[in-house]
Design an enzyme around this catalytic site. Structure first.
Site, mmCIF file in Angstrom:
data_model
loop_
_atom_site.group_PDB
_atom_site.id
_atom_site.type_symbol
_atom_site.label_atom_id
_atom_site.label_comp_id
_atom_site.label_asym_id
_atom_site.label_seq_id
_atom_site.Cartn_x
_atom_site.Cartn_y
_atom_site.Cartn_z
ATOM 1 N N SER A 50 1.954 -1.078 -2.594
ATOM 2 C CA SER A 50 1.790 -0.045 -1.698
ATOM 3 C C SER A 50 0.930 0.474 -1.545
ATOM 4 C CB SER A 50 2.591 0.714 -2.347
ATOM 5 O OG SER A 50 2.449 1.536 -3.797
ATOM 6 N N ASP A 51 0.187 1.452 -2.318
ATOM 7 C CA ASP A 51 -0.769 1.964 -2.173
ATOM 8 C C ASP A 51 -1.477 1.046 -1.401
ATOM 9 O OD1 ASP A 51 -1.150 1.152 -4.249
ATOM 10 O OD2 ASP A 51 -1.904 2.167 -5.380
ATOM 11 N N CYS A 52 -2.549 -0.195 -1.824
ATOM 12 C CA CYS A 52 -3.305 -1.161 -1.022
ATOM 13 C C CYS A 52 -2.597 -0.641 0.582
ATOM 14 C CB CYS A 52 -3.045 -2.557 -1.171
ATOM 15 S SG CYS A 52 -3.776 -2.426 -3.631
#
Length: 766
Positions: A487-489
């Site tokens: 998700s954060d990548c």
């Protein structure tokens, strides 16, 4: 001499077992070439290695010096401007900041690879490497996969991180643990180290003494017991049950292991297969010796059922009475039934299902697997299933993807790298620097890497059956071949792509097609959980999973796929940035998603105004993300009590010297803890500056920002680099991780924002 190779240059033409979706873009392999380097270059490498060893107890984090020596030689830069020093009684000027940025950018440009990504050390937990070594030893592939040069560097790494009392921790900064010490000791012995023929015989003697003094290997946590049983130096009757039949349970049951956080799920999967098969290496001289060296009493006298319940109190989360009862029932009653007919028929069905899942994971990750632990375990399972299988051979070809070499030796990374993550953050930092003459070439190459690393395939088959979410349009942490959207990548990559789209196409090239950006939004929205948070890997798991299968007994169990301010903030920022450019696309869903995520961030805020970190150290990192998430949702400093309290928290932690420096002990202490001697850390200082600048601190009181800027300017080295000051990353909240690029990326980012906010400079050509 060792050399880092990247991309297609890493492929041995004689190796027909390697496959790739994009010609191995981003792959990075350390290769030994006896002919490489001049005598002066070899001497410089040896000097750096010796320097680390001499200072290893004072500075436990390597500085990735070998990479820097190689790349500075290969990518020569223009002569740097003179280094700037700002005295205590002088003000920071625009020229000071601009010169420092130019120096930093010129240096950082030398570290970019030909395919556009930035390489760097991404190691951390020391127990990853022993599992791989044991797996290679048991399968008979140790010497064919790891040359004598690899093994020498691995041993050097382990010795370098031995503590003065003879023990090893879970990570280089950690205090000694039985788990870390037993596995590190075993690894050295499997590589031929012994008290009779090693130059490090005293180190081995101290390690063995420490193990015995702390109760012997019977007291290691369950994960350690498992690996020792695989090696044949521990009995399977002393291992807590890992029933493969649990995979046959209805998926609606909370006890189904498919509800485990992703990383644990894909570790429990092969562990349960190996447990059921009772894999144990045959008796050899080294196995016999280890059976004598690891225990306080003779091996044949150990009560294995009693040992099954043991564990060093300081290393594990105590099991509840209910858990102990369930494990005892499984061990004493269920396991005997499943080991014999007719229960054996059910076990065979479960094992077949597990291998289906293992092969699916292997094939969708090009045999890299989601983490190095599951990589080693899946490789063992493929070997157990068929020792001559193509799957096993493909696994062997991917072992080197996880190894990284620094001046402290060769270690195993948390993933096959952090290439995409580092590159996405680098793009945002470079754009913030607003010095296009220095950045345009870097940005153009980084853009190509990001675009070509986006996952453009959907997982094959029924997603629910394979316990997956949609993948097409997401971004991985490392390479496209790794295949797992995070998700954060994904969010940081999207923000980088959107930021690049605002730049001149002459400078950075054409924007990513809209369709692929829309596919990214589909992936991002699928990560949101019912409580509003965004999980790193998988939104479908409940907040309370099947704790009975917490085979690691780790205190960080819950943080791997549960509540996380960092991931939630990154996604909110990405969705908000997308919505500004594409206001008509899924607008209502995005608005609701941002609102729910914002409420989650507000609920998670601590009473002192901070947030607790999961992936970085600790309160500093998470509070920066907390603030950025709230700002992206539309909140502003003077209207948001949460942002005001967060800024007050950050300002309250500024050191007398003007910087910030947080110790990783903040995780354990559950309270902000300064580095020893109240030292400033350039990365922590940068995070704090970015948080304050984003809230308009320059309009309220710019003095804290000026003092922090002095820290970043004065800390720069003659080369334009920054020194390695301490660990900055984390996983599970209790294991530290190295992000070698951070010490370059975040000072550039912070000084760029400082220069823009304080001196009003934007998109300058110099």
């Amino acid at each position: 001499m060792w050399r880092l190779r990247t991309g297609s240059s890493t492929v041995d033409k004689a190796d027909s077992w390697l496959s790739s979706l994009n010609n191995h873009l981003g792959r990075q392999i350390w290769c030994y070439d006896p002919e490489a380097g001049t005598p002066q270059e070899r001497e410089a490498v040896e000097a750096e290695c010796a320097r680390f060893t001499a200072n290893r107890h004072q500075q436990r984090q390597s500085a990735d010096t070998l990479l820097r020596l190689q790349f500075q030689k290969e990518h020569s830069a223009n002569r740097l401007p003179s280094r700037i020093t700002v005295n205590e009684d002088h003000e920071v000027t625009e020229d000071d900041v601009t010169t420092t940025l130019c120096r930093a950018l010129q240096f950082y440009s030398q570290l970019q690879t030909d395919d556009g990504h930035w390489s760097g050390d991404h190691s951390g937990p020391m127990f990853f490497l022993p599992g791989m070594v044991i797996a290679l030893y048991v399968t008979g592939a140790l010497d064919s996969v790891l040359s004598e040069h690899h093994q020498r560097e691995i041993c050097r790494y382990i010795y370098n991180h031995q503590r003065q009392d003879g023990s090893w921790g879970l990570h280089p900064e950690g205090t000694g643990t039985l788990f870390g010490t037993v596995l590190s000791y075993v690894t050295l012995r499997l590589m031929g180290e012994s008290k009779s023929n090693s130059n490090n015989r005293e180190a081995l003697r101290k390690a063995q003494t420490w193990i015995i003094d702390h109760g012997g290997a019977t007291d290691v946590p369950s994960w350690g017991k498992f690996w020792l049983a695989v090696l044949g130096v521990y009995e399977w009757s002393g291992v807590n049950p890992l029933p493969p039949e649990s995979w046959l349970l209805p998926k609606s049951l909370i006890a189904h292991p498919g509800r485990l956080p992703v990383l644990y799920r894909f570790i429990f999967l092969p562990m349960s297969y190996i447990y059921a098969r009772r894999l144990s290496h045959h008796l050899t001289k080294i196995i016999e010796d280890l059976r004598k060296e690891l225990y306080t009493i003779p091996y044949e006298d150990i009560d294995w059922n009693h040992a099954r319940k043991l564990g060093a109190k300081e290393e594990i989360v105590p099991r509840s009475v209910v858990q102990d009862v369930i494990l005892s029932i499984l061990h004493n009653y269920v396991e005997p039934i499943m080991s014999h007919w007719p229960g054996f028929l059910l076990r065979q069905k479960a094992l077949a299902l597990i291998m289906e899942h293992i092969h699916h994971e292997d094939e969708t990750t090009q045999y890299l697997c989601v983490c190095p632990v599951s990589k080693a375990l899946n490789m063992l399972c493929c070997w157990l299933e068929d020792r001559n299988s193509d799957a096993f051979k493909k696994h062997l070809s991917r072992v080197l993807d996880f190894l990284w070499l620094s001046e402290d030796g060769m270690k195993m990374q948390v993933c096959n790298g952090s290439q995409l993550w580092d590159t996405a953050l680098s793009v945002r930092a470079l754009i913030s620097a607003n010095l296009l003459n220095e950045c345009s070439s870097m940005l153009r190459r980084a853009k190509l890497y990001i675009e070509n690393t986006q996952i453009q395939e959907s997982y094959p088959g029924d997603l629910d059956h394979w316990h997956r979410i949609t993948s097409k349009g997401g971004w991985p942490q490392s390479t496209r071949d790794w295949g797992w959207p995070v998700s954060d990548c994904t969010a940081e990559a999207l923000q980088a792509v959107l930021a690049l789209s605002s730049q001149s196409t002459t400078d950075v090239g054409e924007a990513l097609p809209e369709e692929r950006i829309h596919e990214c939004i589909n992936v991002l929205l699928s990560f949101q959980k019912s409580n509003g948070s965004f999980a790193p890997f998988d939104a479908r798991n409940p907040l309370e999973g099947p704790k009975i299968w917490n085979h690691t007994e780790s205190p960080g169990y819950k943080s791997l796929d549960f509540e996380c301010v960092e991931c939630t903030s990154s996604v909110i920022q990405a969705l908000a940035a997308f919505n500004k450019i594409y206001p008509e696309h899924r607008a209502k869903e995005i608005s609701i998603s941002i609102q729910e995520g914002t409420r989650f961030i507000e609920r998670l805020q601590n009473s002192d105004g901070s947030w607790s970190g999961t992936w970085g150290i600790c309160f500093t990192y998470a509070t920066w993300f907390g603030i950025m998430g709230l700002l992206a949702s539309g909140a502003r400093y003077y209207e948001s009590i949460a942002i005001q309290r967060a800024c007050e928290f950050i300002l309250s932690k500024q050191l007398p010297n003007g910087g910030w420096g947080e110790h990783f002990h903040s995780f354990k202490n559950k309270v902000y803890t300064n580095l020893e001697g109240e030292r400033a850390h350039v990365v922590h200082t940068s995070w704090s500056m970015l948080a304050l600048l984003a809230t308009g601190q320059e309009g309220r009181d710019a003095i804290p920002l000026h003092r922090a800027a002095k820290i970043l300017i004065n800390a720069q080295m003659e080369t334009g680099d920054y020194s390695q000051e301490g660990v900055v990353g984390a996983v599970c909240g209790d294991h530290t991780i190295s992000y070698a690029t951070y010490r370059c990326v975040f000072p550039i980012w912070a000084l760029g924002e400082y220069r823009y906010k304080l001196f009003g400079k934007k998109n300058m050509y110099i």
